[in-house]
Design a protein around this motif. Structure first.
Motif, PDB file in Angstrom:
ATOM      1  N   THR A  89       0.845  -1.184   0.000  1.00 56.55           N
ATOM      2  CA  THR A  89       0.000   0.000   0.000  1.00 56.55           C
ATOM      3  C   THR A  89       0.883   1.238   0.000  1.00 56.55           C
ATOM      4  N   GLY A 122      -1.940  -1.226  -3.739  1.00 51.07           N
ATOM      5  CA  GLY A 122      -3.038  -0.292  -3.506  1.00 51.07           C
ATOM      6  C   GLY A 122      -2.499   1.123  -3.403  1.00 51.07           C
ATOM      7  N   ILE A 216      -6.093   0.111  -7.449  1.00 52.99           N
ATOM      8  CA  ILE A 216      -5.428  -1.158  -7.155  1.00 52.99           C
ATOM      9  C   ILE A 216      -4.870  -1.728  -8.449  1.00 52.99           C
ATOM     10  N   ASN A 299      -9.021  -1.473  -0.427  1.00 49.74           N
ATOM     11  CA  ASN A 299      -8.075  -0.366  -0.314  1.00 49.74           C
ATOM     12  C   ASN A 299      -8.825   0.878   0.138  1.00 49.74           C
TER      13      ASN A 299
END
Length: 405
Positions: A89, A122, A216, A299
């Motif tokens: 992320t 993400g 994503i 996400n």
């Protein structure tokens, strides 16, 4: 014909290498010929830094759990992915300053992802068609650097179709809920709109085609089978109505129908237009790996600041309901919930642990060093996890990273 049930091909782990031959088993379907009118699934070659036996195991030992909330590491210090999938992320920081909105910085963000070996990433603070970012699609720019097949979208000739329509192998698919898929034969990028310029000015850009939200990126061996965007609560109390528990349960029950997506889009739009705060969303992307099992990657980007604490708590409670619905299905799914939580893992855990999730990345202190977190359901093994130093490509010091299997 379902747009999701399409043929795909498998690729080697390095972007520059040609794709490997298809294998005829259930998890690896035979690809249709390029001249076929039938759409293909998207598979992205896994960006790998290559073998490096000197890289440490981050698991912390059999009884110590993952080290994703201990000492941060550089991307080139991560262990190689021997098995499983690297997930990451990263806040792209398009809202943080002009230095993060350059083409060069997006290339460096892609290099960070490539170096980690992550094949699912993400992104938060994604600008699409916004003046401040040169009207670029910032997530798509990163995808182009990760995989040359995304260069096709620069031509302006790639067809755009509805998300529930049949599509060629390379296409842009738009849903009424604010979800867009950029699909090629070798990869899929999913973007989810949080709001557009006509909902709320994006640094002076009031255009309806200027959007801000999450994304994503999904690479081989996982393929996207469905995706949707759901707007989070916009007020600590009162405010426009969000999707109810019953709405979320219906979304979690199999693939979204066109009617369900339109209804979700109407709820999302009402929240965007009437939000007393900056609209925030959860982008839900369902993927299937070589084991044939469906997983949900969620996400998020939650409300920021001390003044947003009450709203953030409400958003977390709502997020827990999204997680419960996705986990229940059918089909039952394992979950990865990640993003910029703008809060401590202690506060996040009060909501997400009740939904069967546990922390693998992110520290307890409520500061920016620990906001980028990864939470997973109990059926996923996260042998290695880490807070990865971003080295200036984001205003966040770390990206959250884990190997799931």
């Amino acid at each position: 014909m379902s747009i999701w049930n399409v043929a795909g091909r498998w690729a080697r782990s390095v972007v520059q290498q040609p794709p490997a031959s298809s294998t005829s088993n259930e998890a690896r379907p035979t690809g249709a010929s390029s001249g076929s009118a039938q759409a293909k699934d998207s598979f992205t070659p896994s960006p790998s830094p290559g073998a490096n036996p000197s890289r440490p195991d981050l698991s912390g030992g059999a009884n110590e759990g993952p080290s994703g909330y201990s000492k941060p590491v550089r991307a080139d210090e991560l262990p190689d992915i021997q098995s499983g999938t690297g997930v990451l992320t990263l806040n792209l920081a398009n809202g943080a300053g002009s230095e993060y909105r350059t083409a060069k910085n997006r290339e460096e963000q892609a290099e960070l992802i490539r170096e980690t070996g992550a094949t699912i990433a993400g992104f938060q603070e994604v600008d699409v068609g916004v003046d401040r970012s040169g009207n670029a699609n910032t997530a798509l720019d990163i995808a182009r650097h990760l995989n040359p097949s995304f260069e096709a979208f620069k031509s302006g000739t790639v067809p755009t179709v509805g998300l529930h329509e049949d599509a060629p192998a390379t296409a842009i698919r738009k849903g009424a809920d604010g979800t867009t898929l950029y699909q090629t034969p070798e990869g899929t990028l999913v973007t989810g709109e949080s709001f557009s310029g006509d909902d709320k000015s994006i640094k002076g850009d009031t255009g309806a085609d200027a959007t801000y939200g999450n994304a994503i990126y999904v690479g081989a061996p996982d393929k996207v089978v469905d995706a949707y965007t759901v707007t989070l609560p916009a007020a600590e109390s009162g405010g426009p109505a969000v999707s109810s528990k019953e709405d979320l349960a219906a979304l979690g029950d199999g693939k979204l129908t066109e009617a369900e997506r339109k209804a979700l889009g109407a709820r999302n739009e009402a929240l965007r237009k009437n939000s007393p705060s900056e609209p925030r969303t959860a982008l839900v992307t369902r993927v299937v790996g070589p084991d044939g099992q469906e997983k949900s990657i969620i996400n998020v980007h939650l409300a920021a600041g001390k003044e947003g604490a009450g709203l953030r708590e409400k958003q977390l409670q709502f997020l827990a309901e999204v997680a419960r619905a996705e986990a229940k299905g059918p089909p039952a799914r394992e979950l990865v919930v990640m993003g910029d939580f703008n809060d401590s893992t202690e506060n996040v855990g009060k909501a997400l642990e009740g939904a069967g999730l546990h922390r693998v990345v992110g520290g307890k202190k409520a500061n920016g060093d620990n906001f980028d977190q990864v939470w997973v359901s109990g059926g996923l093994d996260t042998h290695n996890a880490a807070q990865v130093k971003t080295d200036g490509v984001s205003d966040h010091a770390h990206a959250g990273y884990a190997i799931i299997r």
